[in-house]
Every structure is written in C-alpha cells, then in structure tokens.
Design a protein around this motif. Structure first.
Motif, mmCIF file in Angstrom:
data_model
loop_
_atom_site.group_PDB
_atom_site.id
_atom_site.type_symbol
_atom_site.label_atom_id
_atom_site.label_comp_id
_atom_site.label_asym_id
_atom_site.label_seq_id
_atom_site.Cartn_x
_atom_site.Cartn_y
_atom_site.Cartn_z
ATOM 1 N N ARG A 3 20.467 69.685 62.385
ATOM 2 C CA ARG A 3 19.326 68.892 62.829
ATOM 3 C C ARG A 3 18.513 69.720 63.815
ATOM 4 N N LEU A 4 17.215 69.571 63.786
ATOM 5 C CA LEU A 4 16.321 70.288 64.665
ATOM 6 C C LEU A 4 16.558 69.829 66.095
ATOM 7 N N ILE A 5 16.740 70.786 67.058
ATOM 8 C CA ILE A 5 17.045 70.381 68.422
ATOM 9 C C ILE A 5 16.101 70.918 69.486
ATOM 10 N N HIS A 6 15.567 72.153 69.332
ATOM 11 C CA HIS A 6 14.623 72.626 70.345
ATOM 12 C C HIS A 6 13.756 73.768 69.843
ATOM 13 N N SER A 7 12.677 73.987 70.579
ATOM 14 C CA SER A 7 11.806 75.131 70.336
ATOM 15 C C SER A 7 11.589 75.812 71.671
ATOM 16 N N MET A 8 11.475 77.146 71.678
ATOM 17 C CA MET A 8 11.388 77.910 72.911
ATOM 18 C C MET A 8 10.024 78.543 73.089
ATOM 19 N N LEU A 9 9.545 78.512 74.316
ATOM 20 C CA LEU A 9 8.322 79.194 74.706
ATOM 21 C C LEU A 9 8.590 80.026 75.944
ATOM 22 N N ARG A 10 8.084 81.259 75.965
ATOM 23 C CA ARG A 10 8.156 82.072 77.171
ATOM 24 C C ARG A 10 6.956 81.714 78.032
ATOM 25 N N VAL A 11 7.205 81.437 79.286
ATOM 26 C CA VAL A 11 6.136 81.077 80.206
ATOM 27 C C VAL A 11 6.193 81.969 81.434
ATOM 28 N N LEU A 12 5.049 82.148 82.061
ATOM 29 C CA LEU A 12 4.955 83.037 83.210
ATOM 30 C C LEU A 12 5.361 82.361 84.511
ATOM 31 N N GLU A 13 4.943 81.095 84.701
ATOM 32 C CA GLU A 13 5.208 80.397 85.959
ATOM 33 C C GLU A 13 5.935 79.077 85.685
ATOM 34 N N GLU A 14 7.168 79.006 86.124
ATOM 35 C CA GLU A 14 8.009 77.828 85.855
ATOM 36 C C GLU A 14 7.389 76.533 86.351
ATOM 37 N N GLU A 15 7.035 76.462 87.635
ATOM 38 C CA GLU A 15 6.535 75.210 88.208
ATOM 39 C C GLU A 15 5.273 74.725 87.508
ATOM 40 N N ARG A 16 4.355 75.651 87.227
ATOM 41 C CA ARG A 16 3.104 75.286 86.559
ATOM 42 C C ARG A 16 3.382 74.699 85.173
ATOM 43 N N SER A 17 4.287 75.337 84.427
ATOM 44 C CA SER A 17 4.596 74.870 83.076
ATOM 45 C C SER A 17 5.343 73.545 83.079
ATOM 46 N N VAL A 18 6.314 73.391 83.966
ATOM 47 C CA VAL A 18 7.056 72.131 84.046
ATOM 48 C C VAL A 18 6.095 70.995 84.395
ATOM 49 N N ARG A 19 5.236 71.221 85.349
ATOM 50 C CA ARG A 19 4.256 70.200 85.746
ATOM 51 C C ARG A 19 3.348 69.841 84.568
ATOM 52 N N PHE A 20 2.854 70.857 83.850
ATOM 53 C CA PHE A 20 1.968 70.628 82.709
ATOM 54 C C PHE A 20 2.645 69.751 81.654
ATOM 55 N N ARG A 60 8.768 89.367 84.918
ATOM 56 C CA ARG A 60 7.485 89.322 84.213
ATOM 57 C C ARG A 60 6.358 88.957 85.176
ATOM 58 N N THR A 61 5.293 89.759 85.191
ATOM 59 C CA THR A 61 4.145 89.475 86.048
ATOM 60 C C THR A 61 2.861 89.295 85.256
ATOM 61 N N GLU A 62 2.824 89.747 84.018
ATOM 62 C CA GLU A 62 1.627 89.654 83.188
ATOM 63 C C GLU A 62 1.789 88.538 82.159
ATOM 64 N N PRO A 63 0.693 87.858 81.817
ATOM 65 C CA PRO A 63 0.768 86.821 80.776
ATOM 66 C C PRO A 63 1.257 87.407 79.456
ATOM 67 N N TYR A 64 1.895 86.586 78.653
ATOM 68 C CA TYR A 64 2.389 86.999 77.346
ATOM 69 C C TYR A 64 1.254 87.058 76.337
ATOM 70 N N ASP A 65 1.350 87.995 75.418
ATOM 71 C CA ASP A 65 0.474 88.035 74.258
ATOM 72 C C ASP A 65 1.069 87.041 73.282
ATOM 73 N N LEU A 66 0.421 85.916 73.100
ATOM 74 C CA LEU A 66 0.996 84.849 72.283
ATOM 75 C C LEU A 66 1.203 85.236 70.832
ATOM 76 N N GLY A 67 0.534 86.297 70.388
ATOM 77 C CA GLY A 67 0.748 86.761 69.022
ATOM 78 C C GLY A 67 2.086 87.442 68.834
ATOM 79 N N THR A 68 2.688 87.922 69.916
ATOM 80 C CA THR A 68 3.965 88.624 69.803
ATOM 81 C C THR A 68 5.051 88.016 70.691
ATOM 82 N N ALA A 69 4.766 86.925 71.362
ATOM 83 C CA ALA A 69 5.772 86.299 72.225
ATOM 84 C C ALA A 69 6.928 85.800 71.371
#
Length: 137
Positions: A3-20, A60-69
């Motif tokens: 069964r499908l359980i999760h999908s992963m995203l790499r993010v630069l700033e934890e607090e900003r992403s959790v809040r979003f 990590r200090t630079e944003p991810y290139d979403l095409g290759t993340a």
C-alpha cells in the motif's frame, strides 16, 4: 499486497516547510528523526495514512534543482525480505535489503527494513517493512 505510504521531498529549511504544509494542507508532524547529516520529518493529515517525508540535509545551503532532486514513492509490506526475494526472483531490479537504525549506544532503535525497486521508467520505489504510518516498528 503493498500500500502507498509516503512520498519524500528534499527541502532547504525545515521550519518554513513544516509551517507551509501545516498551514496549506493541514498536515501535522507525526515523527521527527535527527541523524548526523540529515533530519527526517514525517507529516500526515487527519484523513488518511499517507505521509509526506521532508528531508533536510544539514550541510545544504543552496536551493535544490527540482529537476534533479531525489524523491521516491514508498509502499509498506509485512515482510521486506520476503518481498525482496519474490521481486528479485521475478527479475525485477532491486537494491540489497538494508536496516536503518536511529540513536547510538547499545540500544539503537530499528526504524525500518527496506530496499528499493525501480520501475520501467526509472522511478524508484521504497519497499519498507514497518508498522502503521508514523509508528515505526
């Protein structure tokens, strides 16, 4: 059956992403695991078992290139080693089975037994032996 359980995203700033994700989708943090070089934050909604895994790489200090993340889909199974054997015997490309632990010392906690399967288009799928989403075995 898986069964499908999760999908992963790499993010630069934890607090900003959790809040979003909390503010926009109503997700809440189910589990947070801090490792030496990265942090995993699992978020889920009230309506279902599917989780969003946010990965924060500490150096990590630079944003991810979403095409290759890096990203993956994940499914939960009762027995990862048995699924690995079945899929491997059927000729599907799989990585070796691995065990992830969290915490040091004499009693590290096993947080997952897993391997990756690759689909015909090259998408990776994590096959993970664990309990209910957010409740590691």
């Amino acid at each position: 059956m898986a069964r499908l359980i999760h999908s992963m995203l790499r993010v630069l700033e934890e607090e900003r992403s959790v809040r979003f994700y909390r503010e926009t989708l109503g997700l809440h943090v189910v589990e947070k695991l801090v490792f030496d070089s990265f942090t995993l934050v699992y978020m889920a909604g009230e309506g279902g078992p599917f989780e969003l895994e946010l990965t924060i790489n500490h150096d990590r200090t630079e944003p991810y290139d979403l095409g290759t993340a890096y990203g993956h889909l994940a499914v939960s199974v009762a027995d990862a080693r048995a699924e690995h054997e079945r899929l491997s015997a059927a000729g599907h490309p799989v990585t070796p089975v691995k065990t992830m632990t969290h915490g040091g010392g004499e009693n590290p906690r096993v947080v997952g037994v897993f391997f990756f399967l690759t689909d015909p288009d090259g998408y990776r799928i994590e096959v993970l032996e664990r309990g209910e989403p957010g409740r590691f075995a």
